[in-house]
Design an enzyme around this catalytic site. Sequence first.
Site, PDB file in Angstrom:
ATOM      1  N   SER A 124       0.840  -1.198   0.000  1.00  0.00           N
ATOM      2  CA  SER A 124       0.000   0.000   0.000  1.00  0.00           C
ATOM      3  C   SER A 124       0.873   1.244   0.000  1.00  0.00           C
ATOM      4  O   SER A 124       1.989   1.239   0.556  1.00  0.00           O
ATOM      5  CB  SER A 124      -0.868   0.000   1.268  1.00  0.00           C
ATOM      6  N   TYR A 148      -1.967  -1.110  10.890  1.00  0.00           N
ATOM      7  CA  TYR A 148      -2.232  -1.631   9.542  1.00  0.00           C
ATOM      8  C   TYR A 148      -1.030  -1.367   8.633  1.00  0.00           C
ATOM      9  O   TYR A 148      -0.517  -2.269   7.955  1.00  0.00           O
ATOM     10  CB  TYR A 148      -3.499  -0.991   8.947  1.00  0.00           C
ATOM     11  N   LYS A 152       1.960  -3.922   6.578  1.00  0.00           N
ATOM     12  CA  LYS A 152       2.406  -3.886   5.173  1.00  0.00           C
ATOM     13  C   LYS A 152       3.923  -3.713   5.105  1.00  0.00           C
ATOM     14  O   LYS A 152       4.605  -4.379   4.328  1.00  0.00           O
ATOM     15  CB  LYS A 152       1.708  -2.746   4.414  1.00  0.00           C
TER      16      LYS A 152
HETATM   17  P1  NAD Z   1     -11.056  -6.624   0.847  1.00  0.00           P
HETATM   18  O1  NAD Z   1     -11.282  -6.642   2.326  1.00  0.00           O
HETATM   19  O2  NAD Z   1     -12.199  -6.322  -0.035  1.00  0.00           O
HETATM   20  O3  NAD Z   1     -10.393  -7.999   0.396  1.00  0.00           O
HETATM   21  C1  NAD Z   1      -9.578  -8.776   1.242  1.00  0.00           C
HETATM   22  C2  NAD Z   1     -10.093 -10.201   1.198  1.00  0.00           C
HETATM   23  O4  NAD Z   1      -9.266 -11.017   2.031  1.00  0.00           O
HETATM   24  C3  NAD Z   1     -11.519 -10.322   1.721  1.00  0.00           C
HETATM   25  O5  NAD Z   1     -12.293 -11.066   0.799  1.00  0.00           O
HETATM   26  C4  NAD Z   1     -11.371 -11.084   3.042  1.00  0.00           C
HETATM   27  O6  NAD Z   1     -12.489 -11.884   3.326  1.00  0.00           O
HETATM   28  C5  NAD Z   1     -10.094 -11.889   2.782  1.00  0.00           C
HETATM   29  N1  NAD Z   1      -9.348 -12.265   3.977  1.00  0.00           N
HETATM   30  C6  NAD Z   1      -8.928 -11.467   4.990  1.00  0.00           C
HETATM   31  N2  NAD Z   1      -8.232 -12.193   5.885  1.00  0.00           N
HETATM   32  C7  NAD Z   1      -8.209 -13.468   5.432  1.00  0.00           C
HETATM   33  C8  NAD Z   1      -7.658 -14.684   5.920  1.00  0.00           C
HETATM   34  N3  NAD Z   1      -6.996 -14.733   7.085  1.00  0.00           N
HETATM   35  N4  NAD Z   1      -7.805 -15.806   5.191  1.00  0.00           N
HETATM   36  C9  NAD Z   1      -8.490 -15.788   4.013  1.00  0.00           C
HETATM   37  N5  NAD Z   1      -9.045 -14.682   3.518  1.00  0.00           N
HETATM   38  C10 NAD Z   1      -8.902 -13.525   4.217  1.00  0.00           C
HETATM   39  O7  NAD Z   1      -9.857  -5.587   0.580  1.00  0.00           O
HETATM   40  P2  NAD Z   1      -9.316  -5.031  -0.798  1.00  0.00           P
HETATM   41  O8  NAD Z   1      -9.643  -3.587  -0.850  1.00  0.00           O
HETATM   42  O9  NAD Z   1      -9.689  -5.899  -1.918  1.00  0.00           O
HETATM   43  O10 NAD Z   1      -7.755  -5.122  -0.509  1.00  0.00           O
HETATM   44  C11 NAD Z   1      -6.991  -6.241  -0.900  1.00  0.00           C
HETATM   45  C12 NAD Z   1      -5.586  -6.088  -0.362  1.00  0.00           C
HETATM   46  O11 NAD Z   1      -5.041  -4.851  -0.846  1.00  0.00           O
HETATM   47  C13 NAD Z   1      -5.492  -6.022   1.160  1.00  0.00           C
HETATM   48  O12 NAD Z   1      -4.332  -6.714   1.563  1.00  0.00           O
HETATM   49  C14 NAD Z   1      -5.360  -4.546   1.437  1.00  0.00           C
HETATM   50  O13 NAD Z   1      -4.670  -4.293   2.632  1.00  0.00           O
HETATM   51  C15 NAD Z   1      -4.576  -4.061   0.239  1.00  0.00           C
HETATM   52  N6  NAD Z   1      -4.797  -2.639  -0.076  1.00  0.00           N
HETATM   53  C16 NAD Z   1      -6.063  -2.169  -0.265  1.00  0.00           C
HETATM   54  C17 NAD Z   1      -6.269  -0.822  -0.541  1.00  0.00           C
HETATM   55  C18 NAD Z   1      -7.649  -0.272  -0.728  1.00  0.00           C
HETATM   56  O14 NAD Z   1      -7.816   0.942  -0.635  1.00  0.00           O
HETATM   57  N7  NAD Z   1      -8.673  -1.071  -1.016  1.00  0.00           N
HETATM   58  C19 NAD Z   1      -5.172   0.033  -0.626  1.00  0.00           C
HETATM   59  C20 NAD Z   1      -3.904  -0.480  -0.448  1.00  0.00           C
HETATM   60  C21 NAD Z   1      -3.717  -1.820  -0.173  1.00  0.00           C
HETATM   61  C1  UD1 Z   2      -6.899   5.301   3.219  1.00  0.00           C
HETATM   62  C2  UD1 Z   2      -6.240   4.539   4.341  1.00  0.00           C
HETATM   63  C3  UD1 Z   2      -4.858   4.114   3.906  1.00  0.00           C
HETATM   64  C4  UD1 Z   2      -4.895   3.344   2.595  1.00  0.00           C
HETATM   65  C5  UD1 Z   2      -5.528   4.239   1.549  1.00  0.00           C
HETATM   66  C6  UD1 Z   2      -5.571   3.579   0.191  1.00  0.00           C
HETATM   67  C7  UD1 Z   2      -7.270   5.520   6.337  1.00  0.00           C
HETATM   68  C8  UD1 Z   2      -7.068   6.415   7.520  1.00  0.00           C
HETATM   69  N1  UD1 Z   2      -6.206   5.412   5.514  1.00  0.00           N
HETATM   70  O1  UD1 Z   2      -6.205   6.497   3.117  1.00  0.00           O
HETATM   71  O2  UD1 Z   2      -4.248   3.307   4.888  1.00  0.00           O
HETATM   72  O3  UD1 Z   2      -3.596   2.994   2.187  1.00  0.00           O
HETATM   73  O4  UD1 Z   2      -6.848   4.571   2.001  1.00  0.00           O
HETATM   74  O5  UD1 Z   2      -6.810   3.144  -0.152  1.00  0.00           O
HETATM   75  O6  UD1 Z   2      -8.313   4.897   6.172  1.00  0.00           O
HETATM   76  N2  UD1 Z   2     -12.017  12.024   3.442  1.00  0.00           N
HETATM   77  C9  UD1 Z   2     -13.020  12.889   3.810  1.00  0.00           C
HETATM   78  N3  UD1 Z   2     -14.193  12.367   4.272  1.00  0.00           N
HETATM   79  C10 UD1 Z   2     -14.405  11.018   4.393  1.00  0.00           C
HETATM   80  C11 UD1 Z   2     -13.371  10.138   4.006  1.00  0.00           C
HETATM   81  C12 UD1 Z   2     -12.188  10.674   3.550  1.00  0.00           C
HETATM   82  O7  UD1 Z   2     -12.852  14.101   3.722  1.00  0.00           O
HETATM   83  O8  UD1 Z   2     -15.491  10.611   4.845  1.00  0.00           O
HETATM   84  C13 UD1 Z   2     -10.764  12.560   2.894  1.00  0.00           C
HETATM   85  C14 UD1 Z   2      -9.514  12.163   3.651  1.00  0.00           C
HETATM   86  O9  UD1 Z   2      -9.222  13.094   4.661  1.00  0.00           O
HETATM   87  C15 UD1 Z   2      -8.465  12.155   2.525  1.00  0.00           C
HETATM   88  C16 UD1 Z   2      -9.271  11.749   1.285  1.00  0.00           C
HETATM   89  O10 UD1 Z   2     -10.629  12.036   1.584  1.00  0.00           O
HETATM   90  O11 UD1 Z   2      -7.962  13.449   2.311  1.00  0.00           O
HETATM   91  C17 UD1 Z   2      -9.138  10.271   0.945  1.00  0.00           C
HETATM   92  O12 UD1 Z   2      -9.463   9.501   2.099  1.00  0.00           O
HETATM   93  P1  UD1 Z   2      -9.550   7.893   2.051  1.00  0.00           P
HETATM   94  O13 UD1 Z   2     -10.433   7.487   0.929  1.00  0.00           O
HETATM   95  O14 UD1 Z   2      -9.906   7.429   3.410  1.00  0.00           O
HETATM   96  O15 UD1 Z   2      -8.072   7.447   1.655  1.00  0.00           O
HETATM   97  P2  UD1 Z   2      -6.676   7.768   2.377  1.00  0.00           P
HETATM   98  O16 UD1 Z   2      -6.809   8.806   3.404  1.00  0.00           O
HETATM   99  O17 UD1 Z   2      -5.696   8.041   1.303  1.00  0.00           O
END
Ligand code: NAD
Ligand code: UD1
Length: 345
Positions: A124, A148, A152
């Site tokens: 991330s 969290y 990572k």
């Molecule tokens: P998500 O929660 O939708 O998907 C994660 C999946 O992993 C879920 O289906 C959950 O049921 C499964 N899971 C969790 N723990 C498990 C376990 N112990 N065994 C088996 N399955 C398990 O999240 P996402 O948004 O699709 O994110 C996927 C990955 O990307 C995560 O590792 C997350 O940290 C990372 N990531 C997400 C974002 C974001 O904004 N969505 C940003 C940066 C990194």
């Molecule tokens: C979030 C996660 C971060 C992750 C990233 C990528 C948190 C605190 N951080 O960060 O760990 O890597 O997503 O997906 O959850 N905002 C508002 N109102 C809201 C929600 C957000 O104003 O209700 C603003 C936030 O202050 C920020 C922007 O919108 O400036 C984006 O927020 P968000 O979607 O939560 O993403 P990140 O803050 O980048």
Amino acid sequence: MQILVTGGAGYIGSHTCIQLLNSGYEAIIVDNFSNSKPEALKRVEQITGEKLKFYKTDILDQEALIKVFEENKIEAVIHFAGLKAVGESVTLPLKYYQNNIAGTLVLLEVMEAFEVDKLVFSSSATVYGEQQCVPLNEALRVQATNPYGRTKLMIEQILQDVYQSNNNWSIALLRYFNPIGAHESGLIGEDPSGIPNNLVPYITQVAVGKLSKLNVFGNDYPTYDGTGIRDYIHVMDLADGHLKALEKVLSTRGAEAYNLGTGRGFSVLEMVQAFEAEIGKRIPFEVKARRPGDIAVSYADPSKAEIELNWRAERGLAEMCRDSWNWQKHNPKGYKKITENQVTS
Ligand code: NAD
Ligand code: UD1
């Protein structure tokens, strides 16, 4: 070729499965459905017309994971499984260290036992923490500000150590910026449980009438309109990035980090305006205090992924808003309610 996808029923995993199947790979899914629904996988099958093989399995369950490797000829792993709510990780750090770190260790041990040494890992942009300048590139010193983020960071370090110990490994550490959007069919998308933490699902839930107004967390940041700036990336571009990273790990050795972002930032108010233009109605909002731990500006330098993975984000903000909204309006209750008219209007 069989690819194990941990967390394949989740938001990014389900979209990546579509691109895997469309590219001729066989996807073997392992998910415990702690943050997803089996319905997502059914819809992936509906979209692609292909069958998925899936196991309702926790990656912490070593015996069950061994069975998955015994029953299939897995060539590489895309590892999405993990917990991702920053706030919850502050109150329940052990849950996050156990699930994300111990889970990854179990997976790595089983991979090693079966001599599977090709891995694409979901890292991330959170590993950059607060930096002095943008855009953020992979050479910057990494840091994390919450449990969290530390999971990572630690997993990235563990994977570097694994590669150092055995140079046969091939590992891509994908640092995602802010994934939004959905598959163009509107059949799959992000389905957060409870009140969304992230900006875009919050905006679309206001638009659909589930929430009354958006809280804008701070308008006193040192940015052009005072609100936070982020690099929003279409989840289908992210899925394509995984395919490119998979090709890379299948054909080379090493452990490399790659930013998956567009290289362009948008403020919270610009995002509100973009959604208003797409949806055709006002998104009411109120400015509130800054959210603790938030940074002012984050956007990627995506040039390493462009040069080494031959990948670049192609979809613009209008498409991201269109597809986020298409998913939300056809699925106001996420995967919970299944109706017959969920296909694109
Ligand atoms: P998500 O929660 O939708 O998907 C994660 C999946 O992993 C879920 O289906 C959950 O049921 C499964 N899971 C969790 N723990 C498990 C376990 N112990 N065994 C088996 N399955 C398990 O999240 P996402 O948004 O699709 O994110 C996927 C990955 O990307 C995560 O590792 C997350 O940290 C990372 N990531 C997400 C974002 C974001 O904004 N969505 C940003 C940066 C990194
Ligand atoms: C979030 C996660 C971060 C992750 C990233 C990528 C948190 C605190 N951080 O960060 O760990 O890597 O997503 O997906 O959850 N905002 C508002 N109102 C809201 C929600 C957000 O104003 O209700 C603003 C936030 O202050 C920020 C922007 O919108 O400036 C984006 O927020 P968000 O979607 O939560 O993403 P990140 O803050 O980048």
